[in-house]
Design a protein around this motif. Structure first.
Motif, PDB file in Angstrom:
ATOM      1  N   ASP A   1      63.810  16.632  72.537  1.00 18.90           N
ATOM      2  CA  ASP A   1      64.048  15.530  73.476  1.00 18.90           C
ATOM      3  C   ASP A   1      63.145  14.380  73.028  1.00 18.90           C
ATOM      4  O   ASP A   1      61.947  14.575  72.836  1.00 18.90           O
TER       5      ASP A   1
ATOM      6  N   GLN B   1      74.878  12.555  77.052  1.00 16.94           N
ATOM      7  CA  GLN B   1      74.983  13.942  76.607  1.00 16.94           C
ATOM      8  C   GLN B   1      73.646  14.686  76.773  1.00 16.94           C
ATOM      9  O   GLN B   1      73.631  15.901  76.967  1.00 16.94           O
ATOM     10  N   ILE B   2      72.556  13.965  76.728  1.00 14.94           N
ATOM     11  CA  ILE B   2      71.232  14.597  76.781  1.00 14.94           C
ATOM     12  C   ILE B   2      71.020  15.358  78.095  1.00 14.94           C
ATOM     13  O   ILE B   2      70.390  16.417  78.115  1.00 14.94           O
TER      14      ILE B   2
ATOM     15  N   TYR C   1      67.788  28.078  75.562  1.00 19.96           N
ATOM     16  CA  TYR C   1      68.090  28.145  74.138  1.00 19.96           C
ATOM     17  C   TYR C   1      67.759  29.496  73.534  1.00 19.96           C
ATOM     18  O   TYR C   1      66.783  30.147  73.922  1.00 19.96           O
TER      19      TYR C   1
ATOM     20  N   LYS D   1      69.705  23.288  79.612  1.00 21.36           N
ATOM     21  CA  LYS D   1      70.144  24.522  78.962  1.00 21.36           C
ATOM     22  C   LYS D   1      68.989  25.448  78.613  1.00 21.36           C
ATOM     23  O   LYS D   1      67.854  25.022  78.467  1.00 21.36           O
TER      24      LYS D   1
ATOM     25  N   LEU E   1      69.737  18.745  68.556  1.00 20.33           N
ATOM     26  CA  LEU E   1      69.621  20.202  68.590  1.00 20.33           C
ATOM     27  C   LEU E   1      69.898  20.722  67.189  1.00 20.33           C
ATOM     28  O   LEU E   1      70.930  20.423  66.591  1.00 20.33           O
TER      29      LEU E   1
ATOM     30  N   PHE F   1      65.699  22.566  70.364  1.00 18.19           N
ATOM     31  CA  PHE F   1      66.083  21.343  71.084  1.00 18.19           C
ATOM     32  C   PHE F   1      64.937  20.333  71.033  1.00 18.19           C
ATOM     33  O   PHE F   1      63.786  20.659  71.321  1.00 18.19           O
TER      34      PHE F   1
ATOM     35  N   TYR G   1      71.896  18.984  78.095  1.00 19.34           N
ATOM     36  CA  TYR G   1      71.060  19.743  77.167  1.00 19.34           C
ATOM     37  C   TYR G   1      69.646  19.956  77.712  1.00 19.34           C
ATOM     38  O   TYR G   1      68.980  20.926  77.366  1.00 19.34           O
ATOM     39  N   ARG G   2      69.210  19.053  78.574  1.00 16.19           N
ATOM     40  CA  ARG G   2      67.870  19.217  79.164  1.00 16.19           C
ATOM     41  C   ARG G   2      67.834  20.431  80.082  1.00 16.19           C
ATOM     42  O   ARG G   2      66.763  20.989  80.324  1.00 16.19           O
TER      43      ARG G   2
ATOM     44  N   GLU H   1      67.806  28.319  68.056  1.00 19.95           N
ATOM     45  CA  GLU H   1      68.151  26.959  68.469  1.00 19.95           C
ATOM     46  C   GLU H   1      66.870  26.166  68.795  1.00 19.95           C
ATOM     47  O   GLU H   1      65.985  26.674  69.472  1.00 19.95           O
TER      48      GLU H   1
ATOM     49  N   LEU I   1      72.254  14.149  70.033  1.00 18.63           N
ATOM     50  CA  LEU I   1      72.622  14.039  71.448  1.00 18.63           C
ATOM     51  C   LEU I   1      72.542  12.565  71.818  1.00 18.63           C
ATOM     52  O   LEU I   1      71.456  11.969  71.806  1.00 18.63           O
TER      53      LEU I   1
END
Ligand code: ADP
Ligand code: MG
Length: 347
Positions: A328, A311-312, A320, A318, A343, A326, A315-316, A324, A307
């Motif tokens: 950070d 883009q991050i 999962y 979402k 991810l 993730f 995703y923060r 999956e 990421l």
């Protein structure tokens, strides 16, 4: 015997992931970084902020740890060597010296009769003009390059004229390979002929930055065997202790080339955290701290996406699924082209 405290030079995401793996093994970690905001301090037991040539800070660091390792290769050789005289640095600074210099690294690989791209050393513009057969090619700084930084694509002799760089810094000119695929191999060497080697990982780069990795790699058996043999040979020749990565190119005719070696844990191996019983990070800690070597076993196939930059943010937010994972990196600032997290999905 009580567990050692591990000092890690460098405080990026690789440092963070090493700290998390160490925690699992009940090994304390101290990060030493020249970045006050180094994200790894969120994962380590201690943090020392200092320049890599500040003897006082280096001593403060050395006094708090038993073993020292590093998470990026561009630490001045002198620093590592000085530290090694007082506390053991693994992998050995002499290995880092070869690998942090693209020319020394490529010569070392070639001398073992392991194929690399064709290349020449360049410190004058005219040398490129006399090496037309290496164009189209890439001009790369011999030192301090990463994620495609310090690289210039040269399509033809005309593009050489436009280059506004200081040649005396030293470069290598490397012929462009018509890539079919890129793969990498992560290997952890514990001792002579004692190593754990992960299967080849297939990698996709965007703008010279790794974007996607996956296992299994879609490659022939011949490439699989060759890439493993070459990785083992390189690790043995270097007498490497710890985890390293060999990056490979495969061209349109299915020829294999070693692109470069990373003398450390590697971004393409992030998926080993979730896809194997033991990750590249844990194996690194096990090897440098002389803990037990346990055979690796794959739990699942997997894919990973890096990421990068903005883009991050999405995703923060979402949710999962259970397959999956993730990660950070908790970097203070979002920057374009900066790796912010990843991810991994088990598939
Ligand atoms: P870095 O040290 O920045 O990782 P690399 O030499 O690995 O530098 O280059 C980054 C990426 O650029 C490679 O993974 C590959 O995608 C591309 N690249 C580099 N050199 C070549 C080459 N000679 N031919 C084709 N692609 C290349
Ligand atoms: Mg690379």
């Amino acid at each position: 015997m009580s567990k050692p405290t591990l000092g890690i030079i460098g405080g990026g995401q690789l440092g963070s992931l090493l700290c998390s793996a160490a925690k699992k093994l009940k090994i304390k970690t101290i990060i030493f970084s020249d970045d006050q905001n180094a994200p790894a301090q969120n994962f380590s037991d201690g943090f020392i902020y200092g320049k890599y040539d500040d003897p006082n800070k280096i001593n403060e660091f050395i006094n708090q740890v038993n073993i020292i390792t590093y998470e990026f290769e561009n630490i001045p050789f002198k620093t590592l060597d000085e530290i090694d005289k007082k506390k053991s640095v693994l992998p050995k600074p002499s290995i880092n010296k070869i690998i942090q210099h693209r020319l020394a690294e490529k010569d070392f690989i070639n001398n073992l009769k392991i194929r690399t791209t064709r290349y020449i050393y360049v410190d004058k513009r005219s040398q490129i003009e006399n090496a037309k057969d290496l164009l189209p090619g890439l001009l790369k700084t011999t030192t301090l390059g990463y994620d495609g930084k310090g690289q210039f694509f040269l399509n033809n002799i005309e593009s050489v004229k436009d280059l506004d760089i200081n040649f005396s810094k030293g470069y290598i000119l490397e012929k462009l390979v018509e890539l079919k695929k890129e793969i990498s191999i992560i290997i952890t060497r514990f001792d002579e002929k004692k190593y754990e080697i992960y299967e080849p990982i297939e990698n996709l780069h965007e703008d010279q930055i790794l974007k996607h990795s996956r296992i299994p790699a879609d490659i022939s058996n011949k490439i699989l065997e060759q890439s493993k043999l070459w990785s083992i040979r390189l690790a043995e020749e270097l007498k490497f202790i710890g985890t390293m990565c060999v990056e490979f190119f495969i061209d349109k005719n299915d020829n294999l080339y070693v692109n470069e070696i990373a003398p450390r844990v590697h971004n393409s191996g992030h998926l080993t955290i979730n896809a194997f019983n033991i990750s590249q990070f844990e194996n690194h800690i096990r090897a440098v701290c002389k803990l037990e070597q346990i055979p690796i076993k794959k739990i699942s196939n997997a894919k990973m996406i890096n990421l990068i930059g903005d883009q991050i943010s999405a995703y923060r937010k979402k949710n999962y699924a259970s397959n999956e994972f993730f990660f950070d990196y908790f970097k203070k600032e979002i920057k374009q082209k900066r790796k912010m997290g990843h991810l991994t999905t088990l598939i």
